[in-house]
Scaffold this motif. Structure first.
Motif, PDB file in Angstrom:
ATOM      1  N   VAL A 194      73.643 -14.361  76.173  1.00 22.30           N
ATOM      2  CA  VAL A 194      73.590 -13.257  77.066  1.00 22.30           C
ATOM      3  C   VAL A 194      72.344 -13.705  78.261  1.00 22.30           C
ATOM      4  N   GLN A 195      71.284 -14.272  77.609  1.00 19.46           N
ATOM      5  CA  GLN A 195      70.377 -14.784  78.822  1.00 19.46           C
ATOM      6  C   GLN A 195      70.960 -16.033  79.606  1.00 19.46           C
ATOM      7  N   ALA A 199      71.596 -16.139  83.477  1.00 19.81           N
ATOM      8  CA  ALA A 199      71.293 -17.066  84.527  1.00 19.81           C
ATOM      9  C   ALA A 199      72.097 -17.780  85.120  1.00 19.81           C
ATOM     10  N   ILE A 200      73.293 -17.985  84.872  1.00 16.72           N
ATOM     11  CA  ILE A 200      74.404 -18.851  85.465  1.00 16.72           C
ATOM     12  C   ILE A 200      75.030 -17.946  86.596  1.00 16.72           C
ATOM     13  N   LEU A 219      68.548 -21.437  86.681  1.00 17.33           N
ATOM     14  CA  LEU A 219      68.957 -22.305  85.615  1.00 17.33           C
ATOM     15  C   LEU A 219      68.096 -22.865  84.839  1.00 17.33           C
ATOM     16  N   GLU A 220      66.780 -23.090  85.277  1.00 18.91           N
ATOM     17  CA  GLU A 220      65.738 -23.958  84.225  1.00 18.91           C
ATOM     18  C   GLU A 220      65.207 -22.713  83.519  1.00 18.91           C
ATOM     19  N   PHE A 237      74.675 -26.542  80.873  1.00 23.59           N
ATOM     20  CA  PHE A 237      74.652 -27.979  81.634  1.00 23.59           C
ATOM     21  C   PHE A 237      75.450 -28.522  82.788  1.00 23.59           C
ATOM     22  N   VAL A 238      76.847 -27.813  82.833  1.00 26.77           N
ATOM     23  CA  VAL A 238      77.676 -28.003  83.767  1.00 26.77           C
ATOM     24  C   VAL A 238      77.237 -27.315  85.148  1.00 26.77           C
ATOM     25  N   ALA A 239      76.805 -26.083  84.793  1.00 31.57           N
ATOM     26  CA  ALA A 239      76.287 -25.373  85.788  1.00 31.57           C
ATOM     27  C   ALA A 239      75.129 -25.906  86.574  1.00 31.57           C
TER      28      ALA A 239
END
Length: 341
Positions: A194-195, A199-200, A219-220, A237-239
């Motif tokens: 969920v975190q 973030a995304i 995202l970090e 990773f894609v985001a």
């Protein structure tokens, strides 16, 4: 033109009937209708829920249910929630939910119709309202999704759909509200998956506002680890790669896309996606070194084997000598015993 709830439009200046209040079409009190607001405040939770359900109960025919779909297709947690219903109703509701899960990727509109049918029969069940929000989101009805997510949150007390709430706020054009909603919950209290989803969604809201650097910062998070992979890692990773591209850092973005592909492949080969999977990044130049190490290891094994064979031969050669010495000692002992007698 104002309308009476359940009645016809009022003409200007016409008196209202006793006991009837002005309401807007979506069920909220009309502006400045103080009596109606008092009525709403005095409503019980059950009455509020019944009023909300009217908006998801349009007249429609139930979509067809194939014979091979069953309530048993749902996971155990969802089935447990349906146990408060009668057995027959629980089976029907469960089948509609299971069918929605089956077709949502190919036909979200049909999935939404199935969940609407379930909501008409079990609108007070958390998993039903959650499913209704998800299918509404899939069809692009972000306002309905947001309303149903709020209801689900109130029923269940859970924040596990917080990311979808944030994204729905984005969908209705309120990225500022989305960020405010995302910050309203302590992220450390949320499960790791969920975190990541939150973030995304927060990163997307930053992009909506043109805050690209801040979008990257959202995202970090600790889960952004290139050396391990969980079920949420490829999407994260894609985001991250997409935001790097927005910042003009194409080479770094390409590396993260490659990591996403490796993580996805690693997860695909492992049945348990909750297990931590290490991703080792091996450079092409290291292949020869690895081959040499393997060859050296083979040579060492051969040497050890030959040395072991030599030692065995030496032991076999020494064995007769040791036997002769023991036999000689035993003969001497027998001679000594004869003399003593």
């Amino acid at each position: 033109m104002a309308t009476q709830r359940g009645g016809s439009p009022n003409r200007a200046g016409a008196p209202r009937d006793d006991g009837k209040k002005l309401w807007t079409r979506d069920g909220a009190p009309a502006r400045n209708d103080r009596d109606a607001r008092v009525v709403e405040e005095e409503m019980t939770e059950e009455q509020r829920m019944q009023r909300e359900l009217r908006s998801v109960r349009p007249r429609h025919d139930d979509p067809e249910l194939p014979d091979d779909v069953s309530a048993q297709d749902l996971d155990r947690i969802a089935r447990n929630e349906l146990k408060t219903l009668t057995k027959e109703n629980a089976e029907t509701v469960g089948r509609h939910l299971a069918m929605a899960a089956r077709v949502i990727d190919e036909d979200p509109e049909l999935a939404h119709r199935h969940v609407m049918s379930a909501a008409r029969r079990a609108g007070r069940i958390g998993v039903v309202r959650e499913s209704l929000a998800i299918t509404a989101y899939a069809t692009g009805d972000f306002a309905l999704a947001l309303r149903e997510l709020r209801t689900y949150r109130r029923i269940s007390g859970s924040n596990d759909q917080l990311a979808l709430m944030v994204d729905s706020e984005r969908g209705v054009g309120r990225p500022d509200r989305a960020l405010e909603l995302g910050r309203s919950v302590d992220r450390s209290t949320l499960p790791a998956g969920v975190q990541v989803s939150l973030a995304i969604a927060m990163s997307g809201a930053r992009l909506d506002l043109g805050e690209t650097d801040s979008a990257l910062g959202e995202l970090e998070i600790p889960q952004l680890d290139p050396n391990t992979a969980f079920s949420y890692s490829p999407e994260l990773f894609v985001a991250y790669a997409e935001v790097l591209n927005e910042l003009g850092r194409a080479e770094e973005a390409e590396k993260w896309l490659e990591r996403a592909e490796r993580a996805d492949a690693a997860l695909g080969s492992n049945g348990d996606v909750d297990e931590t999977i290490e991703i080792h990044e091996i450079e092409e130049d290291d292949d020869e070194a690895l081959a040499e190490e393997a060859a050296d290891a083979g040579d060492d094994d051969d040497d050890d084997e030959s040395e072991g064979n030599s030692d065995e031969a030496a032991d076999a050669h020494d064995a007769p000598e040791q036997s002769d010495a023991v036999a000689s000692d035993e003969a001497s002992d027998e001679d000594s015993a004869e003399r003593a007698r």
